[in-house]
Motif scaffolding. Sequence first.
Motif, PDB file in Angstrom:
ATOM      1  N   ASN A 183      16.135  52.813  41.020  1.00 19.47           N
ATOM      2  CA  ASN A 183      16.938  51.751  40.399  1.00 19.47           C
ATOM      3  C   ASN A 183      18.033  52.334  39.527  1.00 19.47           C
ATOM      4  OD1 ASN A 183      16.519  49.021  41.023  1.00 19.47           O
ATOM      5  ND2 ASN A 183      14.525  49.031  40.011  1.00 19.47           N
ATOM      6  N   ALA A 184      17.696  53.367  38.775  1.00 14.44           N
ATOM      7  CA  ALA A 184      18.687  54.013  37.906  1.00 14.44           C
ATOM      8  C   ALA A 184      19.779  54.673  38.741  1.00 14.44           C
ATOM      9  CB  ALA A 184      18.002  55.048  37.016  1.00 14.44           C
ATOM     10  N   LEU A 185      19.385  55.293  39.858  1.00 17.13           N
ATOM     11  CA  LEU A 185      20.373  55.912  40.744  1.00 17.13           C
ATOM     12  C   LEU A 185      21.296  54.850  41.345  1.00 17.13           C
ATOM     13  CD1 LEU A 185      21.477  58.364  42.321  1.00 17.13           C
ATOM     14  CD2 LEU A 185      19.766  57.864  44.078  1.00 17.13           C
ATOM     15  N   LYS A 186      20.732  53.723  41.731  1.00 11.82           N
ATOM     16  CA  LYS A 186      21.546  52.643  42.302  1.00 11.82           C
ATOM     17  C   LYS A 186      22.574  52.147  41.297  1.00 11.82           C
ATOM     18  CE  LYS A 186      21.118  48.228  44.733  1.00 11.82           C
ATOM     19  NZ  LYS A 186      20.182  47.186  45.219  1.00 11.82           N
ATOM     20  N   ASP A 187      22.175  52.015  40.053  1.00 13.38           N
ATOM     21  CA  ASP A 187      23.113  51.602  39.008  1.00 13.38           C
ATOM     22  C   ASP A 187      24.219  52.636  38.831  1.00 13.38           C
ATOM     23  OD1 ASP A 187      21.618  49.336  38.591  1.00 13.38           O
ATOM     24  OD2 ASP A 187      20.488  50.163  36.901  1.00 13.38           O
ATOM     25  N   ARG A 188      23.857  53.913  38.894  1.00 13.31           N
ATOM     26  CA  ARG A 188      24.853  54.980  38.757  1.00 13.31           C
ATOM     27  C   ARG A 188      25.872  54.921  39.895  1.00 13.31           C
ATOM     28  NH1 ARG A 188      27.699  58.685  35.701  1.00 13.31           N
ATOM     29  NH2 ARG A 188      28.483  60.305  37.073  1.00 13.31           N
ATOM     30  N   TRP A 198      27.199  52.844  51.988  1.00 12.62           N
ATOM     31  CA  TRP A 198      26.631  54.184  51.822  1.00 12.62           C
ATOM     32  C   TRP A 198      25.579  54.192  50.722  1.00 12.62           C
ATOM     33  CZ3 TRP A 198      27.372  57.620  55.454  1.00 12.62           C
ATOM     34  CH2 TRP A 198      28.506  57.519  56.273  1.00 12.62           C
ATOM     35  N   SER A 199      25.791  53.425  49.695  1.00 15.48           N
ATOM     36  CA  SER A 199      24.806  53.348  48.615  1.00 15.48           C
ATOM     37  C   SER A 199      23.477  52.816  49.130  1.00 15.48           C
ATOM     38  CB  SER A 199      25.340  52.457  47.484  1.00 15.48           C
ATOM     39  OG  SER A 199      24.388  52.323  46.457  1.00 15.48           O
ATOM     40  N   GLU A 200      23.531  51.758  49.940  1.00 18.66           N
ATOM     41  CA  GLU A 200      22.304  51.184  50.490  1.00 18.66           C
ATOM     42  C   GLU A 200      21.616  52.157  51.434  1.00 18.66           C
ATOM     43  OE1 GLU A 200      20.663  48.482  49.742  1.00 18.66           O
ATOM     44  OE2 GLU A 200      22.135  48.023  48.180  1.00 18.66           O
ATOM     45  N   ARG A 201      22.399  52.889  52.225  1.00 14.34           N
ATOM     46  CA  ARG A 201      21.802  53.877  53.125  1.00 14.34           C
ATOM     47  C   ARG A 201      21.059  54.948  52.341  1.00 14.34           C
ATOM     48  NH1 ARG A 201      25.705  56.126  57.722  1.00 14.34           N
ATOM     49  NH2 ARG A 201      23.829  57.423  57.952  1.00 14.34           N
ATOM     50  N   LEU A 202      21.642  55.389  51.248  1.00 14.42           N
ATOM     51  CA  LEU A 202      21.002  56.409  50.433  1.00 14.42           C
ATOM     52  C   LEU A 202      19.737  55.868  49.773  1.00 14.42           C
ATOM     53  CD1 LEU A 202      21.061  59.235  49.186  1.00 14.42           C
ATOM     54  CD2 LEU A 202      22.527  58.331  47.368  1.00 14.42           C
ATOM     55  N   ILE A 203      19.803  54.660  49.242  1.00 17.35           N
ATOM     56  CA  ILE A 203      18.641  54.060  48.586  1.00 17.35           C
ATOM     57  C   ILE A 203      17.514  53.857  49.593  1.00 17.35           C
ATOM     58  CG2 ILE A 203      17.802  52.006  47.387  1.00 17.35           C
ATOM     59  CD1 ILE A 203      19.599  53.886  45.724  1.00 17.35           C
ATOM     60  N   GLU A 204      17.840  53.400  50.793  1.00 13.89           N
ATOM     61  CA  GLU A 204      16.821  53.203  51.820  1.00 13.89           C
ATOM     62  C   GLU A 204      16.158  54.520  52.206  1.00 13.89           C
ATOM     63  OE1 GLU A 204      18.583  51.204  55.099  1.00 13.89           O
ATOM     64  OE2 GLU A 204      18.970  49.343  53.984  1.00 13.89           O
ATOM     65  N   ALA A 205      16.968  55.582  52.328  1.00 16.15           N
ATOM     66  CA  ALA A 205      16.411  56.884  52.684  1.00 16.15           C
ATOM     67  C   ALA A 205      15.441  57.376  51.613  1.00 16.15           C
ATOM     68  CB  ALA A 205      17.541  57.887  52.884  1.00 16.15           C
ATOM     69  N   LEU A 206      15.811  57.216  50.352  1.00 14.34           N
ATOM     70  CA  LEU A 206      14.943  57.653  49.271  1.00 14.34           C
ATOM     71  C   LEU A 206      13.681  56.794  49.178  1.00 14.34           C
ATOM     72  CD1 LEU A 206      17.613  58.363  46.498  1.00 14.34           C
ATOM     73  CD2 LEU A 206      16.325  60.041  47.825  1.00 14.34           C
ATOM     74  N   THR A 207      13.826  55.497  49.405  1.00 14.32           N
ATOM     75  CA  THR A 207      12.663  54.607  49.366  1.00 14.32           C
ATOM     76  C   THR A 207      11.674  54.957  50.464  1.00 14.32           C
ATOM     77  OG1 THR A 207      14.061  52.831  48.472  1.00 14.32           O
ATOM     78  CG2 THR A 207      11.934  52.195  49.382  1.00 14.32           C
TER      79      THR A 207
END
Length: 442
Positions: A183-188, A198-207
């Motif tokens: 969540n903190a990374l997404k805010d950043r 690209w943000s969603e792709r990164l968040i999905e990969a980490l999740t």
Amino acid sequence: MRVKRYLVNALPEAVSQIRTDLGNDAVILETKEVKVGGFLGMFRKKKMEVIAAVETGAVKQQDPPQRHVQPEVSAMVEQILQTAKRSGAATATLEPLPMQQARPNVTSAYQDQKQPVAATSETRPLSAVEQPEKPQHEMESPQSRFRMDKEQFIINEIRDLREYMVKLTRESQSQKRLSESINALKDRLSLQELDPVWSERLIEALTEAEKEEGTAFSYDETWRRAAIQLQEWMQPYCLSGIREDATVLHFVGPTGVGKTTTIAKLAAEYKIKHGRKVGFITSDTYRIAAVDQLRTYANILNVPLEVVFSPMDLPKAYQSLSDQELILMDTAGRNFRSELHVSEVNSLLQTFEPSETILVVSLTGKTADMVAIADRFKKFGVSKILFTKLDETSAYGAIFNLVMNMELNPTYLASGQNVPDDISRFDCHAYVTLLLGEPAHE
């Protein structure tokens, strides 16, 4: 079978009532305009009569569970519904239907309500009422077309608002499912104005990585994995800088991005640090004192300068600088959202020598404008980009967006006015570190 008659101002109002009373399985048997009230046949008001029916055995669908919606969204919904009611009342001015258009199917339905209604051309599912079929004479009426357009506009507005509400709900649920560090990374990434795709792709990969390992990552681990993934995506574009064998470098870009200062920085780097013989060409004769600015740098660095006013002057300029190992050419900053200005500059970029054309953009500009300019120049084969004014912004996502979405090769980052210090070759690792910043405190 259950048959019910509705007398309303407009069709959308009837649809809402039918869904409430009969459910989503109901069908509309007939719509007809009638006149009601009045005195001695005068002053009668026009209404819309809607006949709807539903099978007796049909089970009324349960309302979906209520979602928590933000107050401002509820206010928007209420405003649109009020507009729909006012528009329906104001535009219900259609011509009356001919008498021969009676409703024989409805009569038979009243006589035998136990008989199922056949799906004829006059029975339509309730979900299809958004675009009801009209008699031919009604379709030809300007008032009818106006009312239909008005109703369709309101329906579209409500549909868009519903989708927006669903999106808000999903984002809220997604926010709750993410770990604290992600969540903190997404805010950043949002603060850095990284493209949401690209943000969603990164968040999905980490999740997904957290699910596979069965544990929530720490802040340091989340930042580390994010940096690895971002570098992996960018790496193919970071391998191609300015060609070593290029003898002519053209610099193009909009006004005010710092092309002239950037050229001076690069000239100082090549001359002082690499010991190469450098020359200047400028075609920026539109801007006041532009030639004088580059001439000042030329005098300081002790390099020759040629001024050209048209493509016909280029051969002479190249001939004068034939003994130089590298020629840096400054072009005029124009409105490059115009195809005409882009083609005008492109006519100055033709040379028989090994050359590179570099697009210069400022990080203080809007990403949408930078994308539009880059798209114009890509048509002429420009694939290298240089970013300036790094020190004047705290959001660096535009670099990633342009590189990945436009498939451009970053060459340099400029961050100040000092010549030749405030410029450096683009380094993917250093950029990603700058983009992500320090991990949030746990």
